[in-house]
Design a protein around this motif. Structure first.
Motif, PDB file in Angstrom:
ATOM      1  N   ILE A  78       0.796  -0.965   0.117  1.00 56.01           N
ATOM      2  CA  ILE A  78      -0.154  -0.160   0.167  1.00 56.01           C
ATOM      3  C   ILE A  78       0.998   0.940   0.082  1.00 56.01           C
ATOM      4  N   THR A  79       1.169   2.240  -1.312  1.00 59.68           N
ATOM      5  CA  THR A  79       1.553   3.470  -1.216  1.00 59.68           C
ATOM      6  C   THR A  79       0.332   4.202  -0.463  1.00 59.68           C
ATOM      7  N   GLY A  80       1.415   5.525   0.313  1.00 58.35           N
ATOM      8  CA  GLY A  80       0.327   6.203   1.267  1.00 58.35           C
ATOM      9  C   GLY A  80      -0.259   5.879   2.098  1.00 58.35           C
ATOM     10  N   ALA A  81       0.705   5.248   2.880  1.00 58.48           N
ATOM     11  CA  ALA A  81       0.329   4.191   4.335  1.00 58.48           C
ATOM     12  C   ALA A  81       0.584   4.770   5.376  1.00 58.48           C
ATOM     13  N   SER A  82       0.677   5.194   5.782  1.00 59.83           N
ATOM     14  CA  SER A  82       1.221   6.439   6.593  1.00 59.83           C
ATOM     15  C   SER A  82       0.076   7.349   7.389  1.00 59.83           C
ATOM     16  N   SER A  83      -0.919   7.906   5.978  1.00 58.39           N
ATOM     17  CA  SER A  83      -2.357   8.762   6.727  1.00 58.39           C
ATOM     18  C   SER A  83      -2.558   8.045   6.384  1.00 58.39           C
ATOM     19  N   GLY A  84      -4.356   8.894   6.767  1.00 57.41           N
ATOM     20  CA  GLY A  84      -6.048   9.210   6.048  1.00 57.41           C
ATOM     21  C   GLY A  84      -6.593   7.488   5.570  1.00 57.41           C
TER      22      GLY A  84
ATOM     23  N   ARG B 285       6.021   8.605   3.381  1.00 57.08           N
ATOM     24  CA  ARG B 285       7.925   8.947   3.389  1.00 57.08           C
ATOM     25  C   ARG B 285       7.691   9.503   4.725  1.00 57.08           C
ATOM     26  N   ASP B 286       7.218   9.673   5.921  1.00 57.63           N
ATOM     27  CA  ASP B 286       6.833   9.744   6.926  1.00 57.63           C
ATOM     28  C   ASP B 286       7.528   8.805   7.816  1.00 57.63           C
ATOM     29  N   ALA B 287       9.097   9.345   7.722  1.00 58.87           N
ATOM     30  CA  ALA B 287       9.512   7.398   9.021  1.00 58.87           C
ATOM     31  C   ALA B 287       8.757   7.636  10.236  1.00 58.87           C
TER      32      ALA B 287
ATOM     33  N   ILE C 181       2.652  -5.856   9.537  1.00 55.77           N
ATOM     34  CA  ILE C 181       3.120  -5.197   8.720  1.00 55.77           C
ATOM     35  C   ILE C 181       4.962  -4.260   9.324  1.00 55.77           C
ATOM     36  N   VAL C 182       4.924  -3.996   8.256  1.00 53.70           N
ATOM     37  CA  VAL C 182       6.734  -3.589   7.344  1.00 53.70           C
ATOM     38  C   VAL C 182       6.603  -2.683   7.011  1.00 53.70           C
ATOM     39  N   SER C 183       7.533  -1.919   7.292  1.00 54.41           N
ATOM     40  CA  SER C 183       7.338  -0.603   5.659  1.00 54.41           C
ATOM     41  C   SER C 183       8.576  -0.275   5.403  1.00 54.41           C
ATOM     42  N   ARG C 184       8.071   0.570   4.206  1.00 53.98           N
ATOM     43  CA  ARG C 184       9.729   1.208   3.077  1.00 53.98           C
ATOM     44  C   ARG C 184       8.992   2.619   2.918  1.00 53.98           C
ATOM     45  N   ARG C 185      10.210   3.320   3.004  1.00 57.52           N
ATOM     46  CA  ARG C 185      10.041   5.102   2.858  1.00 57.52           C
ATOM     47  C   ARG C 185      10.595   5.224   1.463  1.00 57.52           C
ATOM     48  N   PHE C 186       9.894   5.681   0.646  1.00 58.70           N
ATOM     49  CA  PHE C 186      10.448   6.669  -0.462  1.00 58.70           C
ATOM     50  C   PHE C 186       9.680   7.520  -0.998  1.00 58.70           C
ATOM     51  N   ASP C 187      10.182   8.626  -1.898  1.00 59.54           N
ATOM     52  CA  ASP C 187       8.849   9.323  -1.920  1.00 59.54           C
ATOM     53  C   ASP C 187       8.746   8.842  -4.149  1.00 59.54           C
ATOM     54  N   ILE C 188       7.629   8.721  -3.860  1.00 58.01           N
ATOM     55  CA  ILE C 188       7.095   8.096  -5.356  1.00 58.01           C
ATOM     56  C   ILE C 188       7.433   9.087  -6.583  1.00 58.01           C
TER      57      ILE C 188
ATOM     58  N   ALA D 273      14.287   6.035  -6.376  1.00 51.92           N
ATOM     59  CA  ALA D 273      14.154   5.643  -5.080  1.00 51.92           C
ATOM     60  C   ALA D 273      13.380   5.353  -5.163  1.00 51.92           C
ATOM     61  N   THR D 274      12.172   4.630  -5.876  1.00 46.33           N
ATOM     62  CA  THR D 274      11.022   4.219  -5.753  1.00 46.33           C
ATOM     63  C   THR D 274      11.498   3.243  -6.855  1.00 46.33           C
ATOM     64  N   ARG D 275      12.632   2.490  -7.658  1.00 44.92           N
ATOM     65  CA  ARG D 275      12.836   1.253  -7.758  1.00 44.92           C
ATOM     66  C   ARG D 275      13.779   0.606  -7.233  1.00 44.92           C
TER      67      ARG D 275
END
Ligand SMILES: NC(=O)c1ccc[n+]([C@@H]2O[C@H](COP(=O)([O-])OP(=O)(O)OC[C@H]3O[C@@H](n4cnc5c(N)ncnc54)[C@H](OP(=O)(O)O)[C@@H]3O)[C@@H](O)[C@H]2O)c1
Length: 238
Positions: A6-12, A33-35, A48-55, A60-62
């Motif tokens: 899921i992208t955008g999983a840090s909010s909303g 993006r928000d660590a 849940i595991v997380s990955r932090r990058f700017d889409i 960075a996404t690759r």
């Protein structure tokens, strides 16, 4: 164990989806993006595991998604900036298009080669793309373009056995809409939005638009002549 990315999983909406899928026993790869918010989310479930990058950053996404695979990919990360007084600010429009259209494209550039037949990709668009809403030139255009991209990709990926869904929420109470200074008709909670999305995806729906009455009214409005659509849209968000 089924895996959802899921992208955008840090909010909303994305955050709620991550929590709900983890509770259902899915392995969740939560991207954002928000660590601090991602760490807080991962701490809530061992699923849940997380990955932090700017889409918007293709390299960075690759790098972040290399060798990553999933049964379900939900491209939920997005942003909204409105135009004020019909001033067309190119940088603002570019920011919105870059996040909402090219962001999902960057994610798929990195992910698609690894996806196996049976996988599903869900694009989170918006009911806003159905009719011309005031100040939503950039946002609506980004979501309309994303909807076309999703539908077209769905046609091509069917041959590979990969399904595509387009999610079209109405107003959902999240940090994104907390900034809105206008009345938001039929607004729902992120828990309700997650429910609509998860039920729709479980059924294999190609389009998941909600809340149903709001989406039906906008679809009807989209059939009207342009002048009437504009008249209605102005009243809808006043
Ligand atoms: N809320 C609504 O009423 C509504 C209605 C229709 C459609 N939608 C769509 O639903 C999606 C989620 O919206 P929301 O309301 O849940 O918004 P939100 O609470 O603001 O969450 C947005 C998420 O997107 C991530 N994001 C934004 N830009 C990013 C970037 N460049 N790289 C990586 N991640 C990025 C944010 O990550 P960080 O916080 O970690 O930066 C955050 O996790 C969006 O696509 C939005 O357009 C929302």
């Amino acid at each position: 164990m089924k895996r959802v990315l899921i992208t955008g999983a840090s909010s909303g909406i994305g955050l709620q989806l991550a929590l709900d899928y983890a509770a259902e026993g899915w392995q969740v790869i939560a991207c954002g993006r928000d660590a601090a918010r991602l760490a807080e989310l991962s701490a809530q479930s061992s699923n849940i595991v997380s990955r932090r990058f700017d889409i918007t950053d293709l390299a960075a996404t690759r790098e972040a998604l290399a060798e990553c695979t999933a049964d379900l990919v939900i491209l939920c990360a997005g942003t909204c900036e409105y135009l004020d007084n019909a001033v067309v600010e190119a940088e603002k429009v570019a920011r919105v298009l870059s996040t909402n259209l090219l962001g999902p494209v960057n994610c798929l550039d990195a992910l698609l080669p690894q996806l196996a037949p049976g996988a599903r990709i869900a694009f989170v668009g918006s009911t806003a793309s159905l009719i011309p809403l005031p100040r939503a030139e950039a946002y609506g255009a980004s979501k309309a373009a994303l909807a076309y991209f999703a539908r077209s990709l769905g046609v091509d990926l069917a041959q590979r056995g990969i399904a595509v869904s387009l999610v079209m929420p109405g107003f959902v109470a999240t940090p994104l809409t907390a900034r809105n200074d206008f009345a938001m008709p039929m607004i729902i909670t992120s828990q309700q939005a997650s429910g609509y999305i998860r039920r729709g995806l479980a059924k294999g729906a190609a389009e998941i638009a909600f809340p149903p009455l709001f989406a039906a009214l906008l679809r009807l409005a989209a059939l009207l002549p342009q002048a009437m659509q504009a008249w209605l849209a102005q009243r809808l968000v006043r």
